[in-house]
Design an enzyme around this catalytic site. Structure first.
Site, PDB file in Angstrom:
ATOM      1  N   ASN A 168      35.257  41.613  41.636  1.00 37.54           N
ATOM      2  CA  ASN A 168      37.124  41.616  41.310  1.00 37.54           C
ATOM      3  C   ASN A 168      36.762  40.613  40.839  1.00 37.54           C
ATOM      4  OD1 ASN A 168      39.981  42.395  42.105  1.00 37.54           O
ATOM      5  ND2 ASN A 168      39.522  40.520  42.640  1.00 37.54           N
ATOM      6  N   TYR A 186      39.547  37.527  27.103  1.00 35.16           N
ATOM      7  CA  TYR A 186      39.067  37.799  27.796  1.00 35.16           C
ATOM      8  C   TYR A 186      39.042  39.242  28.091  1.00 35.16           C
ATOM      9  CZ  TYR A 186      42.068  40.046  31.806  1.00 35.16           C
ATOM     10  OH  TYR A 186      42.298  41.114  32.936  1.00 35.16           O
ATOM     11  N   LYS A 234      35.974  41.559  29.571  1.00 33.97           N
ATOM     12  CA  LYS A 234      35.903  43.045  30.001  1.00 33.97           C
ATOM     13  C   LYS A 234      35.705  44.132  29.253  1.00 33.97           C
ATOM     14  CE  LYS A 234      38.574  40.992  33.372  1.00 33.97           C
ATOM     15  NZ  LYS A 234      37.997  41.323  34.748  1.00 33.97           N
TER      16      LYS A 234
HETATM   17  P1  NAP Z   1      44.553  37.032  40.665  1.00 35.58           P
HETATM   18  O1  NAP Z   1      46.006  38.077  41.689  1.00 35.58           O
HETATM   19  O2  NAP Z   1      44.767  35.661  39.617  1.00 35.58           O
HETATM   20  O3  NAP Z   1      43.929  36.929  41.872  1.00 35.58           O
HETATM   21  C1  NAP Z   1      42.282  36.246  41.542  1.00 35.58           C
HETATM   22  C2  NAP Z   1      41.133  35.821  42.331  1.00 35.58           C
HETATM   23  O4  NAP Z   1      40.230  35.883  42.322  1.00 35.58           O
HETATM   24  C3  NAP Z   1      42.508  34.811  43.805  1.00 35.58           C
HETATM   25  O5  NAP Z   1      40.742  35.300  44.696  1.00 35.58           O
HETATM   26  C4  NAP Z   1      41.085  33.929  43.057  1.00 35.58           C
HETATM   27  O6  NAP Z   1      40.461  32.756  44.484  1.00 35.58           O
HETATM   28  C5  NAP Z   1      40.045  34.152  42.265  1.00 35.58           C
HETATM   29  N1  NAP Z   1      38.937  33.591  41.634  1.00 35.58           N
HETATM   30  C6  NAP Z   1      39.328  34.083  40.580  1.00 35.58           C
HETATM   31  N2  NAP Z   1      37.811  32.719  39.687  1.00 35.58           N
HETATM   32  C7  NAP Z   1      36.910  33.182  40.452  1.00 35.58           C
HETATM   33  C8  NAP Z   1      35.569  32.617  41.453  1.00 35.58           C
HETATM   34  N3  NAP Z   1      34.832  32.087  39.641  1.00 35.58           N
HETATM   35  N4  NAP Z   1      34.637  32.944  41.965  1.00 35.58           N
HETATM   36  C9  NAP Z   1      35.446  33.603  42.740  1.00 35.58           C
HETATM   37  N5  NAP Z   1      37.077  33.567  42.568  1.00 35.58           N
HETATM   38  C10 NAP Z   1      37.964  33.669  42.175  1.00 35.58           C
HETATM   39  O7  NAP Z   1      44.126  38.272  39.430  1.00 35.58           O
HETATM   40  P2  NAP Z   1      44.431  39.521  39.912  1.00 35.58           P
HETATM   41  O8  NAP Z   1      45.528  39.917  39.253  1.00 35.58           O
HETATM   42  O9  NAP Z   1      43.731  40.199  41.938  1.00 35.58           O
HETATM   43  O10 NAP Z   1      43.154  40.421  38.780  1.00 35.58           O
HETATM   44  C11 NAP Z   1      41.936  41.228  40.115  1.00 35.58           C
HETATM   45  C12 NAP Z   1      40.970  41.619  38.728  1.00 35.58           C
HETATM   46  O11 NAP Z   1      41.762  42.230  38.455  1.00 35.58           O
HETATM   47  C13 NAP Z   1      40.260  40.430  37.828  1.00 35.58           C
HETATM   48  O12 NAP Z   1      39.366  41.246  37.562  1.00 35.58           O
HETATM   49  C14 NAP Z   1      41.585  40.870  36.889  1.00 35.58           C
HETATM   50  O13 NAP Z   1      40.810  40.395  35.598  1.00 35.58           O
HETATM   51  C15 NAP Z   1      41.848  42.266  36.669  1.00 35.58           C
HETATM   52  N6  NAP Z   1      42.605  42.626  36.708  1.00 35.58           N
HETATM   53  C16 NAP Z   1      44.134  42.484  36.487  1.00 35.58           C
HETATM   54  C17 NAP Z   1      45.394  42.740  35.834  1.00 35.58           C
HETATM   55  C18 NAP Z   1      46.230  42.750  36.433  1.00 35.58           C
HETATM   56  O14 NAP Z   1      47.583  43.297  35.159  1.00 35.58           O
HETATM   57  N7  NAP Z   1      46.435  41.975  37.303  1.00 35.58           N
HETATM   58  C19 NAP Z   1      45.173  43.188  35.041  1.00 35.58           C
HETATM   59  C20 NAP Z   1      43.732  43.938  34.876  1.00 35.58           C
HETATM   60  C21 NAP Z   1      42.422  43.773  35.382  1.00 35.58           C
HETATM   61  P3  NAP Z   1      41.718  31.405  44.419  1.00 35.58           P
HETATM   62  O15 NAP Z   1      42.894  31.963  45.063  1.00 35.58           O
HETATM   63  O16 NAP Z   1      41.037  30.782  45.461  1.00 35.58           O
HETATM   64  O17 NAP Z   1      41.563  31.317  43.413  1.00 35.58           O
END
Ligand code: NAP
Length: 248
Positions: A91, A156, A160
């Site tokens: 994730n 990005y 993906k």
């Molecule tokens: P988020 O709120 O920004 O949280 C990101 C998480 O990933 C945090 O726990 C962060 O840890 C961790 N992280 C980032 N880089 C890392 C690394 N190199 N090693 C280990 N942990 C790392 O992101 P989210 O929105 O929940 O997204 C989760 C996933 O869903 C991602 O892959 C994102 O691309 C995908 N996604 C999200 C959306 C959306 O609309 N939100 C849409 C499509 C896809 P820290 O807290 O320690 O920084």
């Protein structure tokens, strides 16, 4: 009915957002949870406590998912503590958005490392215990942007889209070992990653979404639960969009 009783799950990037929601959902369904994060020590500690309060074994590991050696050490530690790994959710991810003319090589590499290399890194570790158990479910977080593309998000989107190609390849490689590999492609989900889109201009985004709103992390976690559980035993190599209908 609990769907993941006594299963062991490893989830990357669970200190916030979608990863945190998946960790909580899995624990509510009886899974023991090992999770990672990059820098949010306090949030990780708080999540660990919440998960343990749900009656499962849980531990947070500070581990850069983009660094191969770190994920190798992580898998060794998790196997020592939890005994096996039944479910892996890749994730962790970041976005660094910029128009191509302004996108630096460093930004490109950072996004690839955190979003795509990370998926290879941990998957390569978890298939070993899964092959031994002749069972496993790997779930990779892609994005609808990886399917449709998006101006200003070329790095990005490429990362993906790469996750989708990787997912389908692993599903083909590992199918006869009863290891399934699927991807989830979320649309706009309410987390820190999309925080900048909210506020005054939010309505303009809602117009592009047939369900008329952003999704909640828990709604992505429901799909992850389905893919992790026996409810999806005959599903592999698929990309499930959780996007309020944006991908039609
Ligand atoms: P988020 O709120 O920004 O949280 C990101 C998480 O990933 C945090 O726990 C962060 O840890 C961790 N992280 C980032 N880089 C890392 C690394 N190199 N090693 C280990 N942990 C790392 O992101 P989210 O929105 O929940 O997204 C989760 C996933 O869903 C991602 O892959 C994102 O691309 C995908 N996604 C999200 C959306 C959306 O609309 N939100 C849409 C499509 C896809 P820290 O807290 O320690 O920084």
């Amino acid at each position: 009915m609990k769907l993941l009783e006594n299963k062991v799950a490893i989830i990357t990037g669970a200190s916030r957002g979608i990863g945190e929601a998946i960790a909580l959902k899995f624990a509510e369904h009886g899974a023991h949870v090992a999770f990672t994060y990059l820098s949010s020590d306090e949030r990780a500690k708080a999540l660990e406590e919440k998960l343990i309060a749900l009656g499962v074994k849980a531990k947070g590991y500070k581990c850069d998912a983009g660094d191969y050696k770190s994920t190798e050490d992580l898998a060794t530690e998790v196997l020592k503590t939890f005994g096996t790994i039944d479910i892996c959710v890749n994730n962790a991810g970041i976005s660094k958005d910029n128009l191509l003319l302004r996108l630096t090589p460093e930004q490109w590499d950072d996004v690839m490392q955190a979003n795509l290399r990370s998926v290879y890194n941990l998957t390569r570790q978890v298939i070993k215990p899964m092959m031994k158990a002749r069972s496993g479910s790997i779930i990779n977080l892609s994005s609808i942007v990886g399917i449709k593309g998006n101006g200003g998000q070329s790095a990005y989107a490429a990362s993906k889209a790469g996750v989708i190609g990787f997912t389908k390849s692993i599903a083909q490689e590992m199918g006869t070992r009863n290891i399934r590999c699927n991807a989830i492609a979320p649309g706009f989900i309410e987390t820190d990653m999309t925080h900048y889109l909210k506020g005054d201009g939010a309505e303009k985004w809602f117009e592009k979404i047939p369900l008329g709103r952003f999704g909640k992390p828990e709604e992505v976690a429901d799909t992850a639960l389905f893919l992790a559980s026996g409810m999806s035993n005959y599903i592999t190599g698929q990309v499930i969009s959780v996007c309020g209908g944006m991908n039609m």
